[in-house]
Design a protein around this motif. Structure first.
Motif, mmCIF file in Angstrom:
data_model
loop_
_atom_site.group_PDB
_atom_site.id
_atom_site.type_symbol
_atom_site.label_atom_id
_atom_site.label_comp_id
_atom_site.label_asym_id
_atom_site.label_seq_id
_atom_site.Cartn_x
_atom_site.Cartn_y
_atom_site.Cartn_z
ATOM 1 N N VAL A 1 -2.758 -19.170 -2.541
ATOM 2 C CA VAL A 1 -3.359 -20.224 -1.700
ATOM 3 C C VAL A 1 -4.605 -20.828 -2.337
ATOM 4 N N ARG B 1 -9.727 -22.021 0.819
ATOM 5 C CA ARG B 1 -8.435 -22.404 1.397
ATOM 6 C C ARG B 1 -7.991 -21.442 2.479
ATOM 7 N N LYS B 2 -8.610 -20.255 2.465
ATOM 8 C CA LYS B 2 -8.166 -19.274 3.431
ATOM 9 C C LYS B 2 -9.318 -18.358 3.814
ATOM 10 N N ARG C 1 -6.104 -21.695 6.222
ATOM 11 C CA ARG C 1 -5.280 -20.563 6.630
ATOM 12 C C ARG C 1 -6.211 -19.467 7.160
ATOM 13 N N GLU D 1 1.277 -19.595 -0.719
ATOM 14 C CA GLU D 1 1.897 -20.803 -0.166
ATOM 15 C C GLU D 1 3.355 -20.796 -0.590
ATOM 16 N N LYS E 1 6.335 -23.237 -1.810
ATOM 17 C CA LYS E 1 6.557 -24.604 -2.296
ATOM 18 C C LYS E 1 8.037 -24.816 -2.601
#
Ligand code: NAP
Length: 475
Positions: free
Chosen positions: A135, A216-217, A240, A467, A469
């Motif tokens: 992430v 991001r998290k 997140r 993540e 994808k």
């Protein structure tokens, strides 16, 4: 603080003390980090991310193997730091260090099994490929009650996934965090991959974690109140979040159970870490038919528990974390007694033989606890076993599930049908059936309802750092 591979002071130059909760003595000073220091740590983690995330899983796992070996080598040292700073008996501290090290080796191995997927398409010229990617930079906030394992439970899967990390430990246990990061440093983990910011005032650092777009998290372990606040604010940038929050575990003793075995189990799990555990039983439902034998055995065991410094031989009950924790426990006990509960044993602050210097509360059994009492709803986080008699098994699930929490639960029964009915019907993410330790680095740990979001440990513990994808290829 450990930032970009170096031990540094806070920008302000300020420090704050860490205390021994058994004696009230200051045992060390650590930098009092602020947002400006956390900012530096995020710079370091963001700078290290491209290189770290492009290493192969085999390369990343080597660092985790080394950290595991070093943690096992330093087991006695880490356990001693923990007993001095957090208060748990030395044997329990050793067990926690082993549990903490398990996360390092388990994710060293699992790093190599972050598999993608290929999916058949209904178009002959199309191919689907699913990739799992890290992430990005992760912010982590950890509590004081399991001050070493709560760190590796986050750092190990984050590193395995290819994330870099900035961690803020609890104000009460910064020396434990420092000792863990010394091991990560000795393992040769590249600069900036793991960063530690100690602080006395968590708010501004939490705020930065939530507003800096490079994070991001956020992974948080602590109280439900703070977790909800962080989740609300994380929504602004759709960060997140993983949340490991409070609990209010039911402990059920069925009519067919062996009451002595159940009482032994409760005496072990309830008083573990002096009740300062998110999986600590907080409502003990005992069938009336099993009650007398259960209470007699439990009282015998609890009355024999010795309180004191975790370094002293035979001590089972360490101190609570601070005065406020002691007051909370005492308030819950007084409220229960005022509303009709019987105090079987305990129910007081311990002051004899020098215990008044620390935050000691006598191991306590309350009988006749009812839903009107605060203890029936509020997490206690202390050494109090609230006993509730029940008669009708049909009411049991509704009673046990009547809480906003959904972390751990326990059942004692010798009947297979009862075991399955309760295992499937309990709204708790962890169910121990005749088992008081249903936890392992290899198994998913987390909560339903207001006990949290996401899981730590096991293969599930990696998901939160990855993540997914999808690639669609026309050929
Ligand atoms: P807490 O007060 O929520 O603190 C947890 C962490 O959050 C600490 O590092 C704390 O820093 C920090 N914090 C507090 N306010 C903050 C804010 N406004 N912004 C950012 N960070 C903030 O919880 P605690 O009393 O330490 O821990 C006990 C709770 O943790 C219990 O409810 C227990 O059930 C839960 N717990 C859950 C699990 C699980 O896996 N589910 C495991 C262990 C504990 P300071 O220390 O500086 O206040």
């Amino acid at each position: 603080m450990f930032i970009n591979g170096a031990w540094i002071s806070a920008e302000s130059g300020r420090e704050f003390p860490s205390y021994n909760p058994a004696s009230g003595e200051i045992i060390g000073m650590v930098p009092d980090g602020e947002a400006i220091d956390a900012h530096k740590a995020i710079d370091a983690a963001a700078g290290a991310f491209p290189k770290w995330s492009s290493q192969t899983a085999y390369q990343r796992s080597q660092f985790l193997y080394r950290a595991h070996a070093l943690m096992m080598e330093k087991l006695e040292h880490l356990a001693a730091v923990m007993t001095e700073e957090q208060g748990k008996p030395i044997q329990a501290a050793r067990n926690e260090v082993r549990y903490a090290a398990d996360f390092l080796i388990w994710y060293a191995e699992e790093a190599k099994r972050i598999y993608g997927q290929t999916i058949p398409s209904d178009r002959a010229d199309q191919r689907f490929i699913v990739l799992r990617q890290p992430v990005g930079v992760v912010a982590a906030i950890t509590p004081w009650n399991y001050p070493i394992s709560m760190i590796t439970r986050k750092v190990a899967p984050a590193m395995a996934a290819g994330c870099t990390i900035v961690l803020k430990p609890a104000e009460a246990t910064p020396l434990c965090a420092k000792a863990v990061f010394e091991i990560l440093e000795a393992a040769g983990i590249p600069e900036g991959v793991v960063n530690l910011v100690t602080a006395q005032t968590p708010g501004p650092i939490g705020e930065l974690f939530l507003t800096d777009p490079r994070i991001r998290k956020l992974t948080f372990t602590g109280s439900t109140g703070v977790g909800k606040m962080l989740a609300r604010e994380a929504a602004e940038q759709m960060k997140r979040v993983s949340l490991e929050l409070g609990g209010h575990a039911p402990f059920i003793v069925c009519q067919d159970a062996d009451p002595k075995r159940a009482a032994t189990g409760l005496s072990l799990v309830k008083f573990l870490n002096t009740g300062q555990a998110c999986i600590s039983p907080n409502r003990v439902f005992v069938h009336e038919g099993a009650m007398d034998a259960f209470i007699n055995e439990l009282t015998r065991r609890v009355s024999a528990m010795k309180a004191g410094s975790g370094f002293d031989t035979g001590v089972r009950i360490g101190p609570l974390v601070n005065e406020a924790a002691l007051d909370k426990v005492d308030r819950q006990v007084r409220d229960a007694v005022a509303k009709g509960a019987e105090l079987v044993v305990g129910g007081r602050r311990m002051t004899e033989e020098g215990l008044d210097r620390g935050f000691f509360y006598a191991p306590t059994i309350l009988r006749g606890v009812t839903p009107e009492m605060v203890i029936y709803r509020e997490e206690t986080f202390g050494p109090v076993a609230p006993i509730i008699a029940y008669n009708d098994a049909d009411d049991l699930l509704a009673m046990a599930n009547d809480t906003r929490y959904g972390l751990a639960s326990y059942v004692y029964t010798n009947d297979l049908k009862t075991a399955f009915t309760l295992f499937e019907g309990l709204e708790f993410a962890i169910v121990g059936i005749n088992d008081i330790n249903p936890t392992s680095a290899a198994a998913p740990f987390g909560g339903m309802k207001e006990s949290g979001l996401g899981r730590e440990g096991g293969i599930q513990g990696l998901d939160d750092y990855l993540e997914t994808k999808l690639g669609g290829f026309s050929i």
